[in-house]
Design an enzyme around this catalytic site. Sequence first.
Site, mmCIF file in Angstrom:
data_model
loop_
_atom_site.group_PDB
_atom_site.id
_atom_site.type_symbol
_atom_site.label_atom_id
_atom_site.label_comp_id
_atom_site.label_asym_id
_atom_site.label_seq_id
_atom_site.Cartn_x
_atom_site.Cartn_y
_atom_site.Cartn_z
ATOM 1 N N HIS A 59 5.607 -1.186 -6.610
ATOM 2 C CA HIS A 59 6.757 -2.030 -6.283
ATOM 3 C C HIS A 59 8.020 -1.181 -6.354
ATOM 4 O O HIS A 59 8.153 -0.319 -7.232
ATOM 5 C CB HIS A 59 6.876 -3.200 -7.260
ATOM 6 N N HIS A 104 -0.291 0.918 -9.666
ATOM 7 C CA HIS A 104 -1.094 0.090 -10.565
ATOM 8 C C HIS A 104 -2.061 -0.803 -9.788
ATOM 9 O O HIS A 104 -1.925 -0.985 -8.584
ATOM 10 C CB HIS A 104 -0.185 -0.783 -11.447
ATOM 11 N N ARG A 112 1.122 -1.770 -0.633
ATOM 12 C CA ARG A 112 -0.270 -1.393 -0.875
ATOM 13 C C ARG A 112 -0.510 0.051 -0.456
ATOM 14 O O ARG A 112 -0.144 0.450 0.639
ATOM 15 C CB ARG A 112 -1.218 -2.298 -0.084
#
Length: 178
Positions: free
Chosen positions: A69, A144, A164
Amino acid sequence: MLKTKPYISEKVWGYEQWLLSTLINGPSQIITTEKSDTCYKNLSTVVGDSFPLLIKLIQANDTLSVQVHPNDGYAMQNENSPGKTECWYILDAKPDATLVCGMKKAYSSEEIKNAISNNTLDDMLRYVPVKKGDFIFIPSGTVHAIQGGIRLLEVQQPSDITYRLYDWGRPREMHIEK
């Protein structure tokens, strides 16, 4: 005390319940009773549109994509949204459960792109064992993934931006350049 009805988002790997959300694409609702009728109104009508948290219950039956993110600066400039730092409280986990939390070492963007192309990114990921009651902090910019067999409570900035990198062979959109 307010009782909320979560926004539910079904995913290929399980589901998310957005317990406390004022985001337009997934608002929680307040449950009220007026003259013995149950009524629903968006949480934002009580707390405003810019509530500083998004709280989710995540049930990962299968492993989520390897993702990252953006921070606030990048997200505001490129997505017109705050970035996303999050933390996880593990509510339940299968025996020997792990999470992806970062990478084994610092890699160049070229090394990461090559690993994604060659399906060897898994070798670069840092796996962390978790159990019920653990608390994990995931700052923006951290690669993550939640592994299958984990249920957790996620407290995060109010953002739905996910880039992604790898999705274990599932045919979903990747965001390598971002």
